[in-house]
Design an enzyme around this catalytic site. Structure first.
Site, short mmCIF file in Angstrom:
data_model
loop_
_atom_site.label_atom_id
_atom_site.label_comp_id
_atom_site.label_asym_id
_atom_site.label_seq_id
_atom_site.Cartn_x
_atom_site.Cartn_y
_atom_site.Cartn_z
N CYS A 8 -44.45 58.30 50.29
CA CYS A 8 -45.53 58.85 49.44
C CYS A 8 -45.96 60.24 49.90
O CYS A 8 -45.63 60.68 51.00
CB CYS A 8 -46.72 57.88 49.48
SG CYS A 8 -47.79 58.11 48.04
N ASP A 131 -52.94 47.40 51.78
CA ASP A 131 -53.12 48.60 52.61
C ASP A 131 -54.34 48.38 53.49
O ASP A 131 -55.20 47.54 53.20
CB ASP A 131 -53.32 49.82 51.68
CG ASP A 131 -53.27 51.15 52.42
OD1 ASP A 131 -52.99 51.17 53.63
OD2 ASP A 131 -53.54 52.18 51.77
O1 LIG Z 1 -51.66 59.74 50.59
C1 LIG Z 1 -52.79 59.97 50.16
O2 LIG Z 1 -53.31 61.09 50.26
C2 LIG Z 1 -53.59 58.91 49.52
C3 LIG Z 1 -54.81 59.24 48.97
C4 LIG Z 1 -55.58 58.28 48.36
C5 LIG Z 1 -55.14 56.98 48.28
C6 LIG Z 1 -53.91 56.62 48.82
C7 LIG Z 1 -53.12 57.56 49.45
N1 LIG Z 1 -51.90 57.24 50.01
C8 LIG Z 1 -51.37 55.91 50.03
O3 LIG Z 1 -51.96 55.15 51.05
C9 LIG Z 1 -50.98 54.30 51.64
C10 LIG Z 1 -51.16 54.26 53.13
O4 LIG Z 1 -51.03 55.55 53.66
P1 LIG Z 1 -50.69 55.79 55.20
O5 LIG Z 1 -49.24 55.45 55.38
O6 LIG Z 1 -51.56 54.90 56.00
O7 LIG Z 1 -50.95 57.22 55.48
C11 LIG Z 1 -49.61 54.84 51.26
O8 LIG Z 1 -48.83 53.85 50.67
C12 LIG Z 1 -49.89 55.91 50.25
O9 LIG Z 1 -49.27 55.56 49.02
#
Ligand SMILES: O=C(O)c1ccccc1N[C@@H]1O[C@H](COP(=O)(O)O)[C@@H](O)[C@H]1O
Length: 186
Positions: A8, A131
């Site tokens: 992502c 998450d």
């Molecule tokens: O990536 C972002 O900026 C974001 C913003 C708002 C909501 C979700 C976001 N990202 C997603 O969150 C999960 C976990 O992220 P991390 O791996 O802990 O950094 C991920 O799957 C992103 O899709």
């Protein structure tokens, strides 16, 4: 079956090319202006054109209104909508009906009772993405925070699901082994 992988926060052609070269399953574009990884519809359009069907593209939205998603879909070829805010099952069902795309709903997890919320999205979401719960006032995801994966030990559900939150090269294999996650978001 190996876990499917979503990377992502893609915001540049270089990152997209690397993601495609890594032969993962999904590339995520963040349509949430507060995120440092946010893309505009124009940039998203250029990235999805560059991908040209070589990888499935996921658009990530946080409590977006219909117009925001419609604008993103008009500009960019998105295969999946990921909803990462406080969207209710009714709202998720509306988005799926209106836009005709698979919808993934992210749920913040801190305790076993949070997992139970997934059941309410059966018939509305196509997949639940577990998450980590983030601190009040912080982004609702993308914070690099993991939750206690043991909460998912033995988790079974008819609704497809995936795991996200603080996954990286060092821990993702262990996360998959511990939880049996069929999909991981990194
Ligand atoms: O990536 C972002 O900026 C974001 C913003 C708002 C909501 C979700 C976001 N990202 C997603 O969150 C999960 C976990 O992220 P991390 O791996 O802990 O950094 C991920 O799957 C992103 O899709």
């Amino acid at each position: 079956m190996p876990a499917r992988i979503k990377i992502c926060g893609i915001s540049t052609p270089e990152a997209l090319d690397a993601t495609i070269a890594a032969r993962v399953d999904y590339a995520g574009l963040v349509f949430y202006p507060a995120s440092p990884r946010a893309v505009t519809p124009n940039v998203a359009g250029a990235l999805t054109a560059r991908a040209s069907g070589r990888i499935a593209m996921v658009g990530l939205f946080v409590d977006a209104d219909d117009a925001t998603i419609a604008e993103a879909l008009a500009a960019a070829r998105l295969d999946v909508l990921q909803l990462h805010g406080s969207e209710t099952p009714e709202r998720v069902a509306q988005f799926r009906a209106r836009f005709g795309k698979p919808v993934w709903k992210a749920l913040p997890i801190a305790s076993a009772s949070d997992l139970a919320r997934a059941a309410a999205y059966a018939g509305a979401a196509d997949l639940i993405l577990f998450d980590a719960k983030t601190p009040k006032g912080a982004l609702p995801g993308g914070m690099g925070l993991a939750f206690d994966w043991s909460l998912l030990a033995g988790y079974r559900s008819a609704l497809p699901w995936g795991l996200a939150g603080g996954l990286n090269l060092a821990n993702v294999a262990e996360a998959i082994q511990q939880t049996g996650a069929p999909l991981v978001g990194v």
